[in-house]
Design a protein around this motif. Structure first.
Motif, PDB file in Angstrom:
ATOM      1  N   GLN A   1       0.830  -1.202   0.000  1.00  0.00           N
ATOM      2  CA  GLN A   1       0.000   0.000   0.000  1.00  0.00           C
ATOM      3  C   GLN A   1       0.865   1.253   0.000  1.00  0.00           C
ATOM      4  O   GLN A   1       0.597   2.201  -0.747  1.00  0.00           O
ATOM      5  CB  GLN A   1      -0.925   0.001   1.231  1.00  0.00           C
ATOM      6  N   ILE A   2       1.896   1.270   0.838  1.00  0.00           N
ATOM      7  CA  ILE A   2       2.784   2.437   0.876  1.00  0.00           C
ATOM      8  C   ILE A   2       3.444   2.648  -0.476  1.00  0.00           C
ATOM      9  O   ILE A   2       3.474   3.765  -1.005  1.00  0.00           O
ATOM     10  CB  ILE A   2       3.850   2.268   1.975  1.00  0.00           C
ATOM     11  N   ALA A   3       3.963   1.570  -1.058  1.00  0.00           N
ATOM     12  CA  ALA A   3       4.656   1.668  -2.351  1.00  0.00           C
ATOM     13  C   ALA A   3       3.729   2.191  -3.438  1.00  0.00           C
ATOM     14  O   ALA A   3       4.136   3.014  -4.276  1.00  0.00           O
ATOM     15  CB  ALA A   3       5.231   0.310  -2.735  1.00  0.00           C
ATOM     16  N   ALA A   4       2.480   1.739  -3.424  1.00  0.00           N
ATOM     17  CA  ALA A   4       1.526   2.163  -4.449  1.00  0.00           C
ATOM     18  C   ALA A   4       1.176   3.643  -4.300  1.00  0.00           C
ATOM     19  O   ALA A   4       1.069   4.369  -5.297  1.00  0.00           O
ATOM     20  CB  ALA A   4       0.262   1.309  -4.365  1.00  0.00           C
ATOM     21  N   ILE A   5       0.995   4.094  -3.071  1.00  0.00           N
ATOM     22  CA  ILE A   5       0.670   5.509  -2.842  1.00  0.00           C
ATOM     23  C   ILE A   5       1.842   6.397  -3.268  1.00  0.00           C
ATOM     24  O   ILE A   5       1.655   7.426  -3.922  1.00  0.00           O
ATOM     25  CB  ILE A   5       0.304   5.744  -1.363  1.00  0.00           C
TER      26      ILE A   5
ATOM     27  N   ALA B   1       4.127   5.651  -5.465  1.00  0.00           N
ATOM     28  CA  ALA B   1       4.206   5.587  -6.930  1.00  0.00           C
ATOM     29  C   ALA B   1       3.164   6.480  -7.581  1.00  0.00           C
ATOM     30  O   ALA B   1       3.354   6.939  -8.715  1.00  0.00           O
ATOM     31  CB  ALA B   1       4.032   4.139  -7.396  1.00  0.00           C
ATOM     32  N   ASP B   2       2.076   6.748  -6.859  1.00  0.00           N
ATOM     33  CA  ASP B   2       1.013   7.618  -7.366  1.00  0.00           C
ATOM     34  C   ASP B   2       1.359   9.093  -7.185  1.00  0.00           C
ATOM     35  O   ASP B   2       0.567   9.968  -7.546  1.00  0.00           O
ATOM     36  CB  ASP B   2      -0.294   7.291  -6.634  1.00  0.00           C
ATOM     37  N   GLY B   3       2.522   9.366  -6.603  1.00  0.00           N
ATOM     38  CA  GLY B   3       2.963  10.749  -6.432  1.00  0.00           C
ATOM     39  C   GLY B   3       2.558  11.386  -5.123  1.00  0.00           C
ATOM     40  O   GLY B   3       2.682  12.603  -4.953  1.00  0.00           O
ATOM     41  N   ILE B   4       2.100  10.574  -4.174  1.00  0.00           N
ATOM     42  CA  ILE B   4       1.672  11.086  -2.878  1.00  0.00           C
ATOM     43  C   ILE B   4       2.682  10.657  -1.816  1.00  0.00           C
ATOM     44  O   ILE B   4       2.892   9.458  -1.610  1.00  0.00           O
ATOM     45  CB  ILE B   4       0.272  10.558  -2.494  1.00  0.00           C
ATOM     46  N   PRO B   5       3.327  11.588  -1.141  1.00  0.00           N
ATOM     47  CA  PRO B   5       4.282  11.216  -0.099  1.00  0.00           C
ATOM     48  C   PRO B   5       3.599  10.471   1.052  1.00  0.00           C
ATOM     49  O   PRO B   5       2.444  10.746   1.383  1.00  0.00           O
ATOM     50  CB  PRO B   5       4.840  12.560   0.378  1.00  0.00           C
ATOM     51  N   VAL B   6       4.347   9.555   1.647  1.00  0.00           N
ATOM     52  CA  VAL B   6       3.824   8.756   2.761  1.00  0.00           C
ATOM     53  C   VAL B   6       4.734   8.888   3.979  1.00  0.00           C
ATOM     54  O   VAL B   6       5.958   8.790   3.866  1.00  0.00           O
ATOM     55  CB  VAL B   6       3.708   7.270   2.376  1.00  0.00           C
TER      56      VAL B   6
ATOM     57  N   ALA C   1      10.749  -2.509   5.731  1.00  0.00           N
ATOM     58  CA  ALA C   1       9.652  -2.498   4.763  1.00  0.00           C
ATOM     59  C   ALA C   1       9.263  -1.078   4.369  1.00  0.00           C
ATOM     60  O   ALA C   1       9.081  -0.777   3.176  1.00  0.00           O
ATOM     61  CB  ALA C   1       8.441  -3.232   5.342  1.00  0.00           C
ATOM     62  N   VAL C   2       9.147  -0.176   5.341  1.00  0.00           N
ATOM     63  CA  VAL C   2       8.714   1.184   5.000  1.00  0.00           C
ATOM     64  C   VAL C   2       9.819   1.940   4.273  1.00  0.00           C
ATOM     65  O   VAL C   2       9.527   2.830   3.452  1.00  0.00           O
ATOM     66  CB  VAL C   2       8.222   1.953   6.245  1.00  0.00           C
ATOM     67  N   ASN C   3      11.076   1.613   4.565  1.00  0.00           N
ATOM     68  CA  ASN C   3      12.175   2.189   3.792  1.00  0.00           C
ATOM     69  C   ASN C   3      12.115   1.718   2.348  1.00  0.00           C
ATOM     70  O   ASN C   3      12.242   2.528   1.418  1.00  0.00           O
ATOM     71  CB  ASN C   3      13.514   1.814   4.425  1.00  0.00           C
ATOM     72  N   ARG C   4      11.944   0.415   2.153  1.00  0.00           N
ATOM     73  CA  ARG C   4      11.856  -0.121   0.781  1.00  0.00           C
ATOM     74  C   ARG C   4      10.695   0.491   0.015  1.00  0.00           C
ATOM     75  O   ARG C   4      10.789   0.757  -1.183  1.00  0.00           O
ATOM     76  CB  ARG C   4      11.672  -1.644   0.817  1.00  0.00           C
ATOM     77  N   ALA C   5       9.586   0.702   0.705  1.00  0.00           N
ATOM     78  CA  ALA C   5       8.364   1.172   0.044  1.00  0.00           C
ATOM     79  C   ALA C   5       8.437   2.637  -0.359  1.00  0.00           C
ATOM     80  O   ALA C   5       7.611   3.102  -1.151  1.00  0.00           O
ATOM     81  CB  ALA C   5       7.166   0.938   0.953  1.00  0.00           C
ATOM     82  N   GLY C   6       9.390   3.386   0.205  1.00  0.00           N
ATOM     83  CA  GLY C   6       9.569   4.768  -0.229  1.00  0.00           C
ATOM     84  C   GLY C   6       8.982   5.828   0.677  1.00  0.00           C
ATOM     85  O   GLY C   6       8.818   6.980   0.250  1.00  0.00           O
TER      86      GLY C   6
END
Length: 261
Positions: A119-123, A125-130, A166-171
């Motif tokens: 979910q984090i990675a997808a958000i 990738a959609d251009g929304i910071p997490v 995981a959260v580091n990998r996800a961006g």
């Protein structure tokens, strides 16, 4: 995205500051004070809406409050929590994040690590910071039977490290570490490429700190977390002002012709 990158690249520099806000005037005050990040937290459920915990907060609640805060914020990085049950799937997470951005958020925050990496990675990738959130997860309070401090055992520390990875990998651009034993929070900070933000995880264990504004100013006297010392007594001032005003009104000398016969 520029603000998110500035936060991400700040690790190792001046400690970051994050405070919650739920309304326009508070946001204006905190923005003028120079806080780095303003979080519209789902803690609004307890501090303003009278719920017993955050599990009653809806996406509509969050959109309403982030809109008000956005109108009072011009400089700070504005983050909004995704409430419980609004990011169960990747598709739902994207839709929910877009809703909050449309309402005024510049970034969204989700609770969890490994379980929501997709979910984090997808958000992102959609251009929304997490902004990520690991350790004690308030949205799990009913599932876990209370607020359980994390990082007590080797297994809990391993799980925390897995979540940080995981959260580091996800961006994610930074990560809140809540309710975690100080030694575990320090380990998470050392392991993480992105800045960590502590709440209830000890002093100087992370790259910054977040506090709930009502805890900080003494605005919610019915519950004050043990890990924070209020800097004011706003609740007491409000009560004093109300009592003084009522005393003035009740002391009025009414015109005789207005008295009942």
């Amino acid at each position: 995205m520029e603000k998110a990158e500035a936060i991400r690249n700040s690790k190792g520099g001046t400690p970051l500051t994050m405070l919650t806000a739920y309304d326009y005037p508070t946001a204006k005050i905190l923005d003028a004070a120079g806080v780095d990040m303003i979080l519209v937290g789902d803690s609004v459920g307890m501090t303003l809406l009278g719920f017993p915990d955050t599990t009653h907060v809806t996406l509509a609640h969050m959109a309403h409050h982030v809109g008000a805060v956005a109108r009072g914020t011009s400089r700070a990085f504005l983050i909004c929590d995704l409430p419980i049950n609004t990011y169960t799937t990747v598709e739902q997470a994207l839709e929910s994040a877009r809703t909050l951005v449309k309402a005024g958020a510049e970034a969204v925050k989700l609770e969890g690590g490994v379980a929501i990496e997709a979910q984090i990675a997808a958000i992102v990738a959609d251009g929304i910071p997490v902004v990520a959130h690991v350790g004690l997860l308030p949205q799990k309070v009913l599932e876990e039977g209370g607020y359980k401090i994390k990082g007590k055992t080797d297994d809990e520390i391993t799980a925390l490290m897995d979540d940080i990875d995981a959260v580091n990998r996800a961006g994610a651009c930074c990560c809140v570490v809540e309710g975690t034993r100080p030694h575990a929070a320090r380990m998470a900070t050392e392991r993480s490429v992105i800045p960590t933000i502590a709440i209830g995880s000890g002093e100087a264990t992370c790259n910054g700190s977040v506090a709930v504004i009502t805890d900080l100013i003494g605005g919610f006297p019915w519950f004050v977390p043990g890990f924070i010392k209020p800097k004011g007594n706003v609740a007491g001032i409000i009560e004093q002002c109300a009592r003084e005003w009522m005393a003035e009104i009740r002391a009025w000398k009414l015109p005789q012709d207005s008295l009942p016969s």
